[in-house]
Design a protein around this motif. Structure first.
Motif, PDB file in Angstrom:
ATOM      1  N   TYR A  89      -2.424  -2.266 -11.142  1.00  0.00           N
ATOM      2  CA  TYR A  89      -1.427  -1.405 -11.764  1.00  0.00           C
ATOM      3  C   TYR A  89      -1.766  -1.266 -13.237  1.00  0.00           C
ATOM      4  CZ  TYR A  89       0.852  -2.893  -7.478  1.00  0.00           C
ATOM      5  OH  TYR A  89       1.113  -3.180  -6.163  1.00  0.00           O
ATOM      6  N   GLU A  90      -1.749  -0.030 -13.710  1.00  0.00           N
ATOM      7  CA  GLU A  90      -2.237   0.225 -15.063  1.00  0.00           C
ATOM      8  C   GLU A  90      -1.370   1.284 -15.744  1.00  0.00           C
ATOM      9  OE1 GLU A  90      -6.477   1.520 -17.200  1.00  0.00           O
ATOM     10  OE2 GLU A  90      -6.244   1.550 -15.010  1.00  0.00           O
ATOM     11  N   ASN A  91      -0.977   0.984 -17.004  1.00  0.00           N
ATOM     12  CA  ASN A  91      -0.349   2.006 -17.830  1.00  0.00           C
ATOM     13  C   ASN A  91      -1.154   2.160 -19.113  1.00  0.00           C
ATOM     14  OD1 ASN A  91       0.344  -0.199 -19.394  1.00  0.00           O
ATOM     15  ND2 ASN A  91       2.518  -0.159 -18.869  1.00  0.00           N
ATOM     16  N   ILE A  92      -0.556   2.714 -20.137  1.00  0.00           N
ATOM     17  CA  ILE A  92      -1.302   3.000 -21.357  1.00  0.00           C
ATOM     18  C   ILE A  92      -1.834   1.733 -22.011  1.00  0.00           C
ATOM     19  CG2 ILE A  92      -1.089   3.935 -23.697  1.00  0.00           C
ATOM     20  CD1 ILE A  92       0.824   5.991 -22.606  1.00  0.00           C
ATOM     21  N   SER A  93      -1.095   0.637 -21.916  1.00  0.00           N
ATOM     22  CA  SER A  93      -1.445  -0.553 -22.688  1.00  0.00           C
ATOM     23  C   SER A  93      -1.895  -1.753 -21.868  1.00  0.00           C
ATOM     24  CB  SER A  93      -0.250  -0.977 -23.564  1.00  0.00           C
ATOM     25  OG  SER A  93       0.886  -1.230 -22.745  1.00  0.00           O
ATOM     26  N   THR A  94      -1.497  -1.865 -20.606  1.00  0.00           N
ATOM     27  CA  THR A  94      -1.790  -3.084 -19.843  1.00  0.00           C
ATOM     28  C   THR A  94      -2.320  -2.750 -18.457  1.00  0.00           C
ATOM     29  OG1 THR A  94       0.484  -3.196 -18.990  1.00  0.00           O
ATOM     30  CG2 THR A  94       0.006  -4.391 -21.046  1.00  0.00           C
ATOM     31  N   LYS A  95      -2.895  -3.788 -17.796  1.00  0.00           N
ATOM     32  CA  LYS A  95      -3.389  -3.677 -16.435  1.00  0.00           C
ATOM     33  C   LYS A  95      -3.144  -4.993 -15.719  1.00  0.00           C
ATOM     34  CE  LYS A  95      -7.455  -2.387 -13.705  1.00  0.00           C
ATOM     35  NZ  LYS A  95      -8.868  -1.922 -13.750  1.00  0.00           N
ATOM     36  N   GLU A  96      -2.723  -4.922 -14.473  1.00  0.00           N
ATOM     37  CA  GLU A  96      -2.394  -6.128 -13.703  1.00  0.00           C
ATOM     38  C   GLU A  96      -2.912  -5.986 -12.281  1.00  0.00           C
ATOM     39  OE1 GLU A  96       1.607  -8.460 -12.074  1.00  0.00           O
ATOM     40  OE2 GLU A  96       1.750  -7.069 -13.772  1.00  0.00           O
ATOM     41  N   ASN A  97      -3.416  -7.097 -11.713  1.00  0.00           N
ATOM     42  CA  ASN A  97      -3.919  -7.114 -10.334  1.00  0.00           C
ATOM     43  C   ASN A  97      -3.021  -7.984  -9.460  1.00  0.00           C
ATOM     44  OD1 ASN A  97      -6.274  -5.547 -10.928  1.00  0.00           O
ATOM     45  ND2 ASN A  97      -7.220  -7.379 -11.794  1.00  0.00           N
ATOM     46  N   ARG A  98      -2.838  -7.582  -8.208  1.00  0.00           N
ATOM     47  CA  ARG A  98      -2.036  -8.354  -7.264  1.00  0.00           C
ATOM     48  C   ARG A  98      -2.682  -8.278  -5.880  1.00  0.00           C
ATOM     49  NH1 ARG A  98       4.081  -6.134  -8.688  1.00  0.00           N
ATOM     50  NH2 ARG A  98       4.023  -6.587 -10.927  1.00  0.00           N
ATOM     51  N   ASN A  99      -2.503  -9.345  -5.110  1.00  0.00           N
ATOM     52  CA  ASN A  99      -3.000  -9.406  -3.734  1.00  0.00           C
ATOM     53  C   ASN A  99      -1.859  -9.818  -2.813  1.00  0.00           C
ATOM     54  OD1 ASN A  99      -5.764  -8.962  -4.569  1.00  0.00           O
ATOM     55  ND2 ASN A  99      -5.776 -11.090  -5.257  1.00  0.00           N
ATOM     56  N   ASN A 100      -1.789  -9.234  -1.643  1.00  0.00           N
ATOM     57  CA  ASN A 100      -0.817  -9.707  -0.659  1.00  0.00           C
ATOM     58  C   ASN A 100      -1.263  -9.344   0.749  1.00  0.00           C
ATOM     59  OD1 ASN A 100       0.455  -7.064   0.146  1.00  0.00           O
ATOM     60  ND2 ASN A 100       1.003  -7.043  -2.025  1.00  0.00           N
ATOM     61  N   VAL A 101      -0.687 -10.035   1.715  1.00  0.00           N
ATOM     62  CA  VAL A 101      -0.937  -9.798   3.130  1.00  0.00           C
ATOM     63  C   VAL A 101       0.383  -9.389   3.756  1.00  0.00           C
ATOM     64  CG1 VAL A 101      -1.723 -10.799   5.300  1.00  0.00           C
ATOM     65  CG2 VAL A 101      -2.784 -11.499   3.146  1.00  0.00           C
ATOM     66  N   GLN A 102       0.344  -8.384   4.620  1.00  0.00           N
ATOM     67  CA  GLN A 102       1.574  -7.801   5.126  1.00  0.00           C
ATOM     68  C   GLN A 102       1.576  -7.726   6.653  1.00  0.00           C
ATOM     69  OE1 GLN A 102       1.722  -3.894   3.424  1.00  0.00           O
ATOM     70  NE2 GLN A 102       1.747  -4.609   1.314  1.00  0.00           N
ATOM     71  N   PHE A 103       2.731  -7.960   7.238  1.00  0.00           N
ATOM     72  CA  PHE A 103       2.946  -7.650   8.655  1.00  0.00           C
ATOM     73  C   PHE A 103       3.138  -6.145   8.777  1.00  0.00           C
ATOM     74  CE2 PHE A 103       6.314  -6.722  11.805  1.00  0.00           C
ATOM     75  CZ  PHE A 103       5.596  -7.000  12.963  1.00  0.00           C
ATOM     76  N   SER A 104       2.533  -5.535   9.763  1.00  0.00           N
ATOM     77  CA  SER A 104       2.614  -4.081   9.913  1.00  0.00           C
ATOM     78  C   SER A 104       3.563  -3.668  11.040  1.00  0.00           C
ATOM     79  CB  SER A 104       1.219  -3.502  10.180  1.00  0.00           C
ATOM     80  OG  SER A 104       1.281  -2.128  10.460  1.00  0.00           O
ATOM     81  N   HIS A 105       3.354  -4.196  12.249  1.00  0.00           N
ATOM     82  CA  HIS A 105       4.168  -3.751  13.369  1.00  0.00           C
ATOM     83  C   HIS A 105       3.890  -4.597  14.593  1.00  0.00           C
ATOM     84  CE1 HIS A 105       0.281  -1.739  13.987  1.00  0.00           C
ATOM     85  NE2 HIS A 105       0.548  -1.897  15.276  1.00  0.00           N
ATOM     86  N   ILE A 106       4.784  -4.515  15.547  1.00  0.00           N
ATOM     87  CA  ILE A 106       4.554  -5.021  16.891  1.00  0.00           C
ATOM     88  C   ILE A 106       5.199  -4.010  17.837  1.00  0.00           C
ATOM     89  CG2 ILE A 106       6.615  -6.506  16.761  1.00  0.00           C
ATOM     90  CD1 ILE A 106       5.196  -8.400  18.710  1.00  0.00           C
ATOM     91  N   ALA A 107       4.457  -3.577  18.867  1.00  0.00           N
ATOM     92  CA  ALA A 107       4.937  -2.501  19.725  1.00  0.00           C
ATOM     93  C   ALA A 107       4.477  -2.726  21.161  1.00  0.00           C
ATOM     94  CB  ALA A 107       4.422  -1.151  19.223  1.00  0.00           C
ATOM     95  N   PHE A 108       5.250  -2.161  22.100  1.00  0.00           N
ATOM     96  CA  PHE A 108       4.962  -2.259  23.529  1.00  0.00           C
ATOM     97  C   PHE A 108       5.301  -0.926  24.181  1.00  0.00           C
ATOM     98  CE2 PHE A 108       6.669  -2.951  27.817  1.00  0.00           C
ATOM     99  CZ  PHE A 108       5.560  -3.530  28.433  1.00  0.00           C
ATOM    100  N   ALA A 109       4.446  -0.458  25.086  1.00  0.00           N
ATOM    101  CA  ALA A 109       4.689   0.795  25.803  1.00  0.00           C
ATOM    102  C   ALA A 109       4.424   0.593  27.285  1.00  0.00           C
ATOM    103  CB  ALA A 109       3.807   1.914  25.262  1.00  0.00           C
ATOM    104  N   SER A 110       5.262   1.226  28.097  1.00  0.00           N
ATOM    105  CA  SER A 110       5.141   1.070  29.552  1.00  0.00           C
ATOM    106  C   SER A 110       5.482   2.383  30.237  1.00  0.00           C
ATOM    107  CB  SER A 110       6.097  -0.018  30.045  1.00  0.00           C
ATOM    108  OG  SER A 110       6.174  -0.031  31.459  1.00  0.00           O
TER     109      SER A 110
END
Length: 411
Positions: A89-110
């Motif tokens: 993330y960056e604006n005129i004066s600063t910059k920052e880095n971030r890392n994360n892991v995310q759950f996306s979905h769980i689905a079933f079809a029949s």
């Protein structure tokens, strides 16, 4: 081998679910219900999140409930996914880095009948995760300033129930009901001179949204698709605590006071798509979507809601069917998408774009596959008061195909 696949699926689900509280950390999650979440199933992330016209014959298509009408009989599909994201993330004066892991979905079809099928899916709908530290702002009609510090967490979940029915061999219709629920927490402090006011607010949301879809196969290589998401109201209630700290001590103004708050409105959204196969190898998908946010007649404290346009283009390639070599059965894909966004801050749109590449690795001689996608995207811009977000995203979707109620040829 099937037991191994089941174990892999369970392990994958437990791993991603353990990170389900670590969703978006985007500063733009400050607005509205937070950053809307892209939970795409199967290989859809690889083709730029396009696929309104793709049938659900080999994977669960979350973009169009009508796709279930083309699901093969006796095939039962299970899909679970997760993402790893590196953001800056960056604006005129600063910059920052971030890392994360995310759950996306769980689905079933029949399948239900030879012409119909249903699916159930649980996925995040939006995410609120932001932090503001010691931001100095002017007081209106005054020469003084105040200092703002704030943190936000939470978001909404989406429990989606879908049904698709095929009329004849070419036309399928579908309906989907989405149950939206969750809460957000906003904890802020305002410092003026030697006085600090703390406001802690927890807002609970709930609502129901219906969607309609259609797919028309003009021939074996060309399909049209359409979806329509109804406008809906998300009901909101809040519990708020307010306290003040100064030289005289701490004063409690409100303590867990429950009250109604402004409801949130989601607009009518329309999407159309086409899918074309060339020489049985190359599949091209193109989608366009429109969100009528102007019609909700709502605004955010920090910006305005405006109509949204989205475009997605995807290409996937695989060799002819009945290939014996494993590597010849791998599907390769790439895509691009552009989103004008539905927020305008200081008369500037918060738009975004992304490119993606991916592979679909088959498992056994079924429709089961491990879908791996890399995406690079940008959101926002560098200017006064705005932030540019860049991200690298790795998506893993595991799609498992089970064939039930079929007699064995050999005992």
């Amino acid at each position: 081998m099937k037991n191994k696949i089941a174990f892999i699926a369970l392990f994958f689900f437990m791993t991603t679910a353990s990170f389900s509280q670590s969703i978006s950390s985007s500063p733009y999650s400050l607005y509205g219900l937070g950053s809307l979440y892209d939970s795409d199933f199967g290989s859809i992330p690889s083709i730029g999140s396009s696929g309104i016209a793709l049938p659900s014959n080999r994977f669960i298509n979350n973009l169009n409930p009508a796709s279930l009408g083309f699901m093969y009989q006796n095939h039962f599909l299970f899909d679970v996914g997760g993402k790893a994201i590196q953001s800056s993330y960056e604006n005129i004066s600063t910059k920052e880095n971030r890392n994360n892991v995310q759950f996306s979905h769980i689905a079933f079809a029949s399948p239900v009948t030879e012409r119909s099928a249903f699916s159930i899916a649980l996925k995040p709908y939006s995410s609120t995760t932001f932090k503001i530290s010691n931001l100095t702002l002017p007081i209106l009609d005054s020469q003084e300033n105040y200092v703002l510090s704030a943190t936000g967490t939470g978001g909404l979940n989406n429990l989606d129930l879908s049904y698709g029915y095929r009329i004849g061999k070419k036309l399928a219709l579908g309906i989907s009901t989405s149950l939206l629920f969750g809460n957000t927490i906003d904890d802020r402090s305002y410092t003026i001179s030697n006085s600090v006011t703390n406001i802690y607010k927890k807002t609970n949301y709930s609502g129901v949204r219906a969607s309609l879809g259609a797919q028309l196969k003009l021939d074996s290589t060309f399909t049209l698709g359409m979806n329509l998401k109804s406008p809906t109201k998300i009901n909101a209630t809040k519990v708020q605590s307010v306290s003040s700290v100064n030289n005289s001590g701490t004063t409690t103004i409100e303590s867990e006071l429950a009250s109604d708050t402004d409801d949130y409105f989601i607009p009518l959204e329309i999407g159309i798509g086409v899918s074309k196969v060339f020489k049985n190898n190359l599949n091209v998908t193109l989608d366009y979507g429109k969100g009528l946010w102007n019609s909700t007649n709502q605004s955010d404290l920090y910006g305005n809601f405006i109509n949204q346009d989205k475009m997605a283009l995807g290409f996937s390639y695989s060799k002819s069917k009945n290939i014996r070599s494993y590597f010849d059965r791998i599907q390769y894909a790439t895509g691009f998408n552009y989103d004008t966004g539905y927020l305008e801050v200081d008369n500037k749109r918060i738009n975004s774009m992304a490119i993606s590449v991916g592979v679909s690795l088959p498992i056994e001689n079924t429709f089961s596959a491990l879908n791996i996608t890399y995406s690079y995207g940008q959101k926002g811009r560098i200017s006064d008061g705005l932030i540019k977000e860049n991200y690298h995203k790795l998506s893993l979707n595991l799609c498992l195909d089970g064939i039930w109620f079929v007699k064995r040829k050999f005992e």
